[in-house]
Design an enzyme around this catalytic site. Structure first.
Site, PDB file in Angstrom:
ATOM      1  N   HIS A  57       0.890  -1.170   0.000  1.00  0.00           N
ATOM      2  CA  HIS A  57       0.000   0.000   0.000  1.00  0.00           C
ATOM      3  C   HIS A  57       0.924   1.215   0.000  1.00  0.00           C
ATOM      4  CE1 HIS A  57      -2.452  -2.947   2.261  1.00  0.00           C
ATOM      5  NE2 HIS A  57      -3.501  -2.322   1.794  1.00  0.00           N
ATOM      6  N   ASP A  60       2.408   1.714   3.387  1.00  0.00           N
ATOM      7  CA  ASP A  60       3.319   0.698   3.939  1.00  0.00           C
ATOM      8  C   ASP A  60       4.743   1.128   3.623  1.00  0.00           C
ATOM      9  OD1 ASP A  60       1.079  -0.886   4.356  1.00  0.00           O
ATOM     10  OD2 ASP A  60       1.390  -2.047   2.524  1.00  0.00           O
ATOM     11  N   MET A  91       2.439  -5.857  -7.355  1.00  0.00           N
ATOM     12  CA  MET A  91       1.126  -5.218  -7.187  1.00  0.00           C
ATOM     13  C   MET A  91       1.264  -4.042  -6.227  1.00  0.00           C
ATOM     14  SD  MET A  91      -1.370  -5.181  -4.583  1.00  0.00           S
ATOM     15  CE  MET A  91      -2.039  -6.625  -3.761  1.00  0.00           C
ATOM     16  N   GLU A 184     -11.344  -5.993  -5.161  1.00  0.00           N
ATOM     17  CA  GLU A 184     -11.377  -7.007  -4.088  1.00  0.00           C
ATOM     18  C   GLU A 184     -12.597  -6.822  -3.198  1.00  0.00           C
ATOM     19  OE1 GLU A 184      -7.752  -7.214  -1.822  1.00  0.00           O
ATOM     20  OE2 GLU A 184      -8.719  -8.296  -0.182  1.00  0.00           O
ATOM     21  N   LYS A 186     -15.326  -7.814  -0.035  1.00  0.00           N
ATOM     22  CA  LYS A 186     -15.348  -8.316   1.346  1.00  0.00           C
ATOM     23  C   LYS A 186     -16.729  -7.986   1.923  1.00  0.00           C
ATOM     24  CE  LYS A 186     -12.595  -8.200   5.592  1.00  0.00           C
ATOM     25  NZ  LYS A 186     -11.432  -7.605   6.284  1.00  0.00           N
ATOM     26  N   GLU A 220     -10.443 -13.062  -2.475  1.00  0.00           N
ATOM     27  CA  GLU A 220      -9.675 -13.513  -1.302  1.00  0.00           C
ATOM     28  C   GLU A 220     -10.425 -14.634  -0.593  1.00  0.00           C
ATOM     29  OE1 GLU A 220      -7.729 -10.714   1.333  1.00  0.00           O
ATOM     30  OE2 GLU A 220      -8.521 -11.785   3.085  1.00  0.00           O
ATOM     31  N   HIS A 223     -12.451 -13.724   2.554  1.00  0.00           N
ATOM     32  CA  HIS A 223     -13.607 -12.845   2.369  1.00  0.00           C
ATOM     33  C   HIS A 223     -14.827 -13.619   1.884  1.00  0.00           C
ATOM     34  CE1 HIS A 223     -10.731  -9.166   1.895  1.00  0.00           C
ATOM     35  NE2 HIS A 223     -10.581  -9.804   3.028  1.00  0.00           N
ATOM     36  N   ASP A 248      -5.850 -13.322  -3.611  1.00  0.00           N
ATOM     37  CA  ASP A 248      -5.357 -13.208  -2.233  1.00  0.00           C
ATOM     38  C   ASP A 248      -5.592 -14.542  -1.532  1.00  0.00           C
ATOM     39  OD1 ASP A 248      -4.463 -10.632  -2.476  1.00  0.00           O
ATOM     40  OD2 ASP A 248      -5.936  -9.731  -1.115  1.00  0.00           O
ATOM     41  N   ASP A 260      -7.422 -14.085   8.619  1.00  0.00           N
ATOM     42  CA  ASP A 260      -6.160 -13.952   7.860  1.00  0.00           C
ATOM     43  C   ASP A 260      -5.136 -15.035   8.181  1.00  0.00           C
ATOM     44  OD1 ASP A 260      -6.706 -11.723   6.255  1.00  0.00           O
ATOM     45  OD2 ASP A 260      -6.242 -10.322   7.857  1.00  0.00           O
TER      46      ASP A 260
END
Ligand code: GCO
Ligand code: MN
Ligand code: MN
Length: 389
Positions: A57, A60, A91, A184, A186, A220, A223, A248, A260
């Site tokens: 990100h 990050d 990515m 993505e 969720k 993911e 999710h 993911d 996770d």
């Protein structure tokens, strides 16, 4: 003998700075691990071995309040770490959820200024990703949703989200970035209800976008399982539509909070069918592990977690190949799949075919009397997964 489950860069396994770098904070407790710098995380991935690349990100890599000079230093250190560990960036994505400015969403916020800030932040994050050669750009609508439907019109939310993606597709083309966008889904967490709660919702949105060919999905495991859905089927829908742009991988018990967990650690049978699907269809995208080591893990255990994620995938890949070549499986599959060229021909619409089909006599007792040895097939699958076949 070399370890047959040793990953290689060509296996395209990737990790995020926020995944192996996760500090072990949860809503009830403070971090259990130190915050490693981006360069230290890249060094850790180098130590893990066999990793293809790393994802981030914007924040990050560069903290939201970093000065220009600090940002340049962090980028230089990160680039040097990538080089010494022979890793690349695959990515990139934007953090549109952590800052309190996004408390009520980003692209779907009720506040025009927040929506504008979300575009501004995303364009800058796209610039950063492109600087490091990222090919895929992920959109996870972390705060796009509501606790109460009194707050927003859900139709307007879809329209606002579409407008933002259209804007950003055009920006990517204008800059010549060549990004492929992956959306993505969720169902909840952190919002009570999130818009686009499952991969299918994005698959329905994509054809309505201005540049549908640029946009796919990033499903993911956790999710879809949080929503009680079959993840392999969601991935199959994306694959069949040519829209599986990224994935993911992690794991999750059904009905729990967003856990996770390490890939394959909660539901190995689902993980097997997923790996089999990706490998049978020769999907060649990045296999990204969006998961965290347990909060109890120290640095050594984080390394074990990263190695374990890839190892489980590679073991299941081998099991899937074994399943495909097993003679008992093949025999059962031949019994199960009854083919008929005459009936296949009738399945293409023509007026005469419709009339022939309507006039046919079907013996329902004969049809219902046919055996379908799925118990045998499933137990054979279990034997293969469990390694006794
Ligand atoms: C989550 C999400 C995120 C996203 C990431 C990339 O549940 O927190 O899975 O990890 O994948 O933010 O956009
Ligand atoms: Mn997640
Ligand atoms: Mn994710």
């Amino acid at each position: 003998m070399p370890d047959p489950y040793q990953p290689k860069p060509r296996d395209k396994f990737t990790f995020g700075l926020w995944t192996v770098g996760n500090v072990g904070r949860d809503p009830f407790g403070a971090p259990t691990r130190p915050q490693w710098s981006p360069a230290e995380i890249v060094d850790l991935l180098g130590e893990v071995g066999g990793v293809h690349g790393v994802n981030f990100h914007d924040n990050d890599l560069v903290p939201i309040d970093a000065t220009d000079a600090e940002a340049e230093q962090i980028k230089r250190d990160f680039a040097a770490a990538l080089k010494r560990n022979k890793l690349r960036v695959c990515m990139a994505t934007t953090n549109l959820f952590a800052d309190p400015a996004f408390k009520d969403g980003a692209f779907t916020s009720n506040d025009a200024e927040v929506r504008a800030y979300a575009l501004h932040k995303t364009m800058r994050a796209m610039d950063l990703g492109a600087e490091f050669g990222a090919e895929v750009y992920v959109f996870w609508g972390g705060r796009e949703g509501v606790e109460t439907d009194a707050s927003k019109d859900p139709v307007l939310a879809i329209q606002r989200f579409r407008d933002a993606i259209n804007f950003l597709c055009t920006y990517s083309m204008d800059q010549g970035y060549g990004y492929r966008f992956a959306l993505e889904a969720k169902p909840n967490e952190p919002r009570g209800h999130m818009y686009f709660p499952a991969t299918y919702a994005y698959l329905a949105l994509i054809p309505s976008l201005a540049y549908p060919e640029m946009v796919g999905v990033n499903p993911e495991v956790a999710h879809e399982h949080m929503a009680g859905l079959n993840f392999t089927h969601a991935v199959a829908a994306a694959l069949e539509a040519g829209k599986l742009f990224h994935i993911d991988l992690n794991d999750q018990q059904f009905g729990r909070y967003d856990q996770d967990f390490r890939f394959g650690s909660a539901d190995v049978k689902s993980a097997f069918f997923l790996v089999k699907l990706l490998e049978d269809h020769k999907w060649d995208g990045f296999r990204h592990f969006d998961s965290h080591a347990y909060r109890t893990a120290d640095r050594d255990d984080v390394i074990a977690f990263a190695r374990g994620s890839m190892r489980t995938y590679l073991i299941l890949r081998e099991r899937a190949r074994q399943w495909n070549s097993n003679t008992q499986v093949k025999k059962l599959l031949r019994r199960i799949n009854r083919t008929s060229s005459d009936l296949a021909r009738l399945g293409t619409y023509r007026k005469s075919h419709a009339e022939t089909l309507k006039a046919m006599d079907f013996d329902r007792d004969r049809l219902s009397g046919r055996s379908l040895p799925y118990e045998q097939l499933d137990q054979l699958t279990m034997d293969i997964i469990l390694g006794v076949k």
